[in-house]
Write a protein that holds these residues in place. Structure first.
Motif, PDB file in Angstrom:
ATOM      1  N   ALA A 132       0.838  -1.206   0.000  1.00  0.00           N
ATOM      2  CA  ALA A 132       0.000   0.000   0.000  1.00  0.00           C
ATOM      3  C   ALA A 132       0.870   1.252   0.000  1.00  0.00           C
ATOM      4  N   LEU A 133       1.975   1.220   0.754  1.00  0.00           N
ATOM      5  CA  LEU A 133       2.888   2.369   0.789  1.00  0.00           C
ATOM      6  C   LEU A 133       3.605   2.533  -0.553  1.00  0.00           C
ATOM      7  N   HIS A 134       4.016   1.418  -1.153  1.00  0.00           N
ATOM      8  CA  HIS A 134       4.666   1.495  -2.463  1.00  0.00           C
ATOM      9  C   HIS A 134       3.712   2.088  -3.502  1.00  0.00           C
ATOM     10  N   LEU A 135       2.455   1.685  -3.441  1.00  0.00           N
ATOM     11  CA  LEU A 135       1.463   2.179  -4.386  1.00  0.00           C
ATOM     12  C   LEU A 135       1.212   3.672  -4.173  1.00  0.00           C
ATOM     13  N   PHE A 136       1.209   4.099  -2.911  1.00  0.00           N
ATOM     14  CA  PHE A 136       1.038   5.518  -2.607  1.00  0.00           C
ATOM     15  C   PHE A 136       2.188   6.321  -3.204  1.00  0.00           C
ATOM     16  N   ASP A 137       3.414   5.796  -3.046  1.00  0.00           N
ATOM     17  CA  ASP A 137       4.584   6.481  -3.628  1.00  0.00           C
ATOM     18  C   ASP A 137       4.454   6.569  -5.148  1.00  0.00           C
ATOM     19  N   GLU A 138       4.012   5.479  -5.778  1.00  0.00           N
ATOM     20  CA  GLU A 138       3.850   5.468  -7.235  1.00  0.00           C
ATOM     21  C   GLU A 138       2.806   6.485  -7.669  1.00  0.00           C
ATOM     22  N   MET A 139       1.722   6.562  -6.896  1.00  0.00           N
ATOM     23  CA  MET A 139       0.666   7.524  -7.202  1.00  0.00           C
ATOM     24  C   MET A 139       1.208   8.947  -7.162  1.00  0.00           C
ATOM     25  N   ARG A 140       2.019   9.241  -6.151  1.00  0.00           N
ATOM     26  CA  ARG A 140       2.601  10.583  -6.024  1.00  0.00           C
ATOM     27  C   ARG A 140       3.534  10.878  -7.198  1.00  0.00           C
ATOM     28  N   GLN A 141       4.283   9.853  -7.593  1.00  0.00           N
ATOM     29  CA  GLN A 141       5.206  10.043  -8.713  1.00  0.00           C
ATOM     30  C   GLN A 141       4.459  10.334 -10.015  1.00  0.00           C
ATOM     31  N   ARG A 142       3.232   9.844 -10.120  1.00  0.00           N
ATOM     32  CA  ARG A 142       2.430  10.083 -11.319  1.00  0.00           C
ATOM     33  C   ARG A 142       1.680  11.405 -11.246  1.00  0.00           C
ATOM     34  N   GLY A 143       1.906  12.164 -10.200  1.00  0.00           N
ATOM     35  CA  GLY A 143       1.359  13.510 -10.123  1.00  0.00           C
ATOM     36  C   GLY A 143       0.081  13.663  -9.343  1.00  0.00           C
TER      37      GLY A 143
END
Length: 599
Positions: free
Chosen positions: A101-112
Motif C-alpha cells: 500500500a505504501l509502495h502504491l502511494f509512492d507510485e501515485m505521487r510520482q504520477r502527479g
C-alpha cells in the motif's frame, strides 16, 4: 467514510471487521455480476478505461480472496483515477500486504496525484499495521500541508497510527489539538494506551470521557475492563459493569468474551454464566471462555455440559476441557478425552500436550506418557521448552530417569524449570549424587536456581546423609539467591536432620518456621522419635500434631505405637481415650492398594 475501522486494535480476534469489506464482495450473486461486468469490459476493450473499471477494481480490492485480481486489473488501466488508487491502497492496507500500500502511494505521487483525505486515512492504516513510524510521520506532514489537519477522520487515523507505532506522545498531541472529536477519537486514544500497556492512562482517558458526557461503546469497555484487571483494581470491574448496565452498552461478542474471561479467572462462575446467557451472539471463543470458567471454579459437570453442547470445537475447546479434568484431579478422564480429540482428527497444540503429559505424570502411567511422546514425534508437532519440561517431569515422576535425562540433554534451550525438573526427578528416584552434580552444572552454566530447585537439592542431601552440605544450601537460599524458604524447604531440612538422628536440631527448625507449621513436618519428627525412642520430643510433636490436625487417626496410631514400644502404657491409654472421645470425627487409617491391568 465511516470512522469505525480506525478503532481496530491488535487483538487475537479483531474487534471490528474492516468497514472497507463491502457487502457485494461477500455475496456470491454480486461476485458473479462483477465477474460478468469485468468480462464484458474485456470483450469491449474497456478494461483500460478508468471510469469503466472503477466498480470492478473496488469489488476486487476490498475482497481478500480477489485482491490479486485487482492488482492484475489495475495494471491494465492506463491512467487510474484517484478513486481507483484509493480502492487499491485501501485494499492493500487491510490485507497482509500493507507495505505494498505504501509502495502504491509512492507510485501515485510520482504520477502527479497528491491524494485526498481518504488516501491518507488508508495509508495511516498501512503504517500502523507494519508498523512504520517514519513513513507515518511523513504522511502526517502531507496531511498538514494539504489542509486536512482539522478533518475528523484524518485525525482519528493519525491517533490510531501513532498508537500502533508506540508513539503515545504524538497520539495524545493529535487528540488534544482536535477541534472536534467523536467516539472513535476517544476509542483510538484509549486503544493506543492499552496497546502499549499504559493501563492507568486508559482509565484516566475513560474518566475524562465521562466528564465530557461521551457515551462509551463495547470497544471502549473491553479496553477499560482489561485495564482494571491489569492495574489490579478488580473491584472496579463491578463498577464498569454498572456503567454498562446504566448506559445500555451492548454486550457484543467481544465485550461478552472479555467479561466471561475476567469473571472466570476470578472464580466468579455465576457472573460469567449471566454474561454468557445474555449474549445474543456467541462464537467459539465465548464457549471456550465459559468452559474454562466452569472448570476453574471446579464445576466440571457444567464444563462438560457446555463442552458437549458446543457445536464448533477448536483445539482450545478440547484443551480447556482436558485442563479442567486435570485441575480437578480427574487425570484418567483427561487422558481419555485426549484420545477422543486425536480420534476426532483435531491436532493438539503444545498446551494440550503439556497438560496431558502432566496428567500422565500424576497417574504414574509411563505407558501413556510414552504413547503421547511417540504421537508428538510422529505428528511432528513443534515442541517448545514447556512441552520438553513436561516430558522431563513426566518421565521423572514415572521413574524413567534415563528417558528424562535423554530429553533433558536433547533440549536446545534450558531454563530454571528444566534444571529443577531433572534435579528433583533424579533426587526422588534415588540418585542423589547425580542430582547434586546436575545442580553444580546448573550453577556453572549461570542459571539462577528457583525455589523448586532447592527442594530437589535438599532431598538429595537428605538421601545422601550430607547434613552440613544441606544446611549450607538452605542458608544459601536466602543469603546468595534472595529466596525466602517455604514450607517445603523447612520440611526437607527437618527430614535431613531426622534421618541423621539429630532430633533436637530438627525440633528447633520445626519450631522456628515463621509461618504456621505444616502437620507433615511434625509427623516427620514424630516418626523419627519413634525410630530413635525419644519419648520426650515425641510427646511435644504428638501434642502439636493433635492440635493442628486432631481428626487424623494415623497420628494417634503413631503416638500409641511409640509409647507401647517403650512400655508407657498410661500414654497408650491416653491416646486411645482421645480417639474414643473424638469418635465420629477421627478418621481411622485404612490400607489400600491399586494395580494396573494390561489387556
Amino acid at each position: 467514510m465511516s470512522g469505525r475501522p480506525l478503532s481496530e486494535l491488535r487483538r487475537s480476534v479483531t474487534r471490528h471487521r474492516a468497514a472497507a469489506v463491502n457487502t457485494a464482495a461477500r455475496d456470491p450473486i454480486s461476485n458473479y455480476r462483477i465477474k460478468e461486468l469485468h468480462g464484458r469490459l474485456i470483450r469491449s476493450h474497456q478494461c483500460s478505461n478508468s471510469n469503466s473499471m472503477a466498480e470492478v477494481i473496488k469489488h476486487y480490492a476490498l475482497s481478500e480472496s480477489s485482491l490479486q485480481k485487482s492488482m492484475l486489473a489495475f495494471s491494465k488501466i492506463c491512467n487510474p483515477s484517484l478513486p481507483i488508487w484509493n480502492h487499491m491502497i485501501r485494499g492493500l492496507s487491510q490485507s497482509d500486504r500493507p507495505e505494498d500500500a505504501l509502495h502504491l502511494f509512492d507510485e501515485m505521487r510520482q504520477r502527479g496525484l497528491r491524494g485526498n483525505n481518504l488516501t491518507f486515512i488508508f495509508v495511516c492504516k498501512a503504517c500502523a499495521k507494519i508498523p512504520n513510524i517514519l513513513y507515518g510521520k511523513r504522511i502526517h506532514v502531507h496531511v498538514l500541508k494539504m489542509g486536512f489537519g482539522s478533518y475528523l477522520y484524518a485525525c482519528n487515523a493519525l491517533i490510531h497510527m501513532y498508537g500502533f507505532c508506540g508513539e503515545l506522545g504524538f497520539a495524545r498531541k493529535v487528540f488534544d489539538e482536535m477541534s472536534e472529536r467523536d467516539l472513535v477519537s476517544w476509542n483510538s486514544l484509549i486503544c493506543s494506551y492499552s496497546q502499549c500497556g499504559n493501563y492507568d492512562d486508559v482509565l484516566g482517558v475513560f474518566d475524562a470521557m465521562r466528564v465530557e458526557n461521551v457515551k462509551a461503546d463495547a470497544v471502549t469497555m473491553v479496553k477499560v475492563v482489561l485495564a482494571c484487571v491489569h492495574v489490579g483494581e478488580t473491584k472496579l470491574v463491578e463498577s464498569m459493569m454498572e456503567y454498562i448496565e446504566d448506559n445500555g452498552v451492548e454486550i457484543d461478542v467481544f465485550l461478552g468474551n472479555t467479561l466471561i474471561d475476567v469473571y472466570g479467572k476470578r472464580g466468579s462462575v455465576g457472573s460469567a454464566w449471566n454474561i454468557f446467557e445474555r449474549m445474543g451472539k456467541k462464537n467459539v471463543v465465548s464457549w471456550n471462555a465459559m468452559i474454562a470458567a466452569a472448570a476453574k471454579s471446579g464445576d466440571i459437570s457444567l464444563a462438560k455440559k457446555l463442552f458437549d453442547e458446543t457445536v464448533e470445537r477448536d483445539v482450545v475447546t478440547w484443551t480447556c476441557m482436558i485442563a479442567g479434568y486435570a485441575q480437578s484431579n480427574r487425570y484418567e478422564d483427561a487422558v481419555t478425552l485426549f484420545d477422543e480429540m486425536v480420534a476426532a482428527k483435531i491436532n493438539p497444540d503444545r498446551v494440550t500436550i503439556a497438560t496431558v503429559l502432566s496428567a500422565c505424570a500424576r497417574l504414574g502411567r509411563l505407558d501413556l506418557g510414552d504413547a503421547v511422546h511417540d504421537y508428538l514425534t510422529r505428528s511432528k508437532i513443534e515442541t517448545d521448552i514447556y512441552v520438553e519440561n513436561a516430558l522431563v517431569d513426566m518421565y521423572s515422576k514415572c521413574g524413567s530417569v534415563e528417558k528424562a535425562l535423554a530429553v533433558f540433554r536433547g533440549m536446545k534451550r534450558l531454563d530454571p524449570v528444566s534444571w529443577t525438573a531433572i534435579i528433583c526427578g533424579v533426587a526422588v528416584n534415588g540418585d542423589p549424587d547425580r542430582a547434586l552434580n546436575l545442580f553444580s552444572e546448573m550453577l556453572r552454566n549461570g542459571v539462577k536456581p528457583i525455589h523448586g530447585t532447592f527442594v530437589g537439592v535438599l532431598l538429595a542431601c537428605a538421601h545422601s546423609g550430607l547434613v552440613e552440605k544441606g544446611l549450607s544450601f538452605f542458608d544459601d537460599m536466602r543469603k546468595i539467591y534472595g529466596l525466602v524458604p517455604e514450607m517445603a524447604h523447612y520440611g526437607c531440612v527437618v527430614d535431613l536432620l531426622c534421618r541423621a538422628g539429630d532430633l533436637c536440631k530438627a525440633y528447633e527448625v520445626a519450631r522456628s518456621i515463621p509461618v504456621s507449621s505444616d502437620v507433615v513436618v511434625w509427623r516427620m519428627l514424630l516418626s523419627a522419635c519413634n525410630l530413635y525412642g525419644d519419648t520426650v520430643l515425641a510427646k511435644i510433636a504428638s501434642d502439636k500434631i493433635l492440635e493442628v490436625d486432631p481428626c487424623n487417626g494415623v497420628d494417634y496410631v503413631l503416638s500409641s505405637n511409640l509409647y507401647a514400644g517403650v512400655e508407657k502404657w498410661d500414654e497408650v491409654v491416653r491416646m486411645r481415650e482421645l480417639v474414643e472421645k473424638g469418635r465420629g470425627n477421627v478418621s481411622r487409617p485404612s490400607g489400600w492398594s491399586s494395580i494396573q491391568i494390561i489387556d
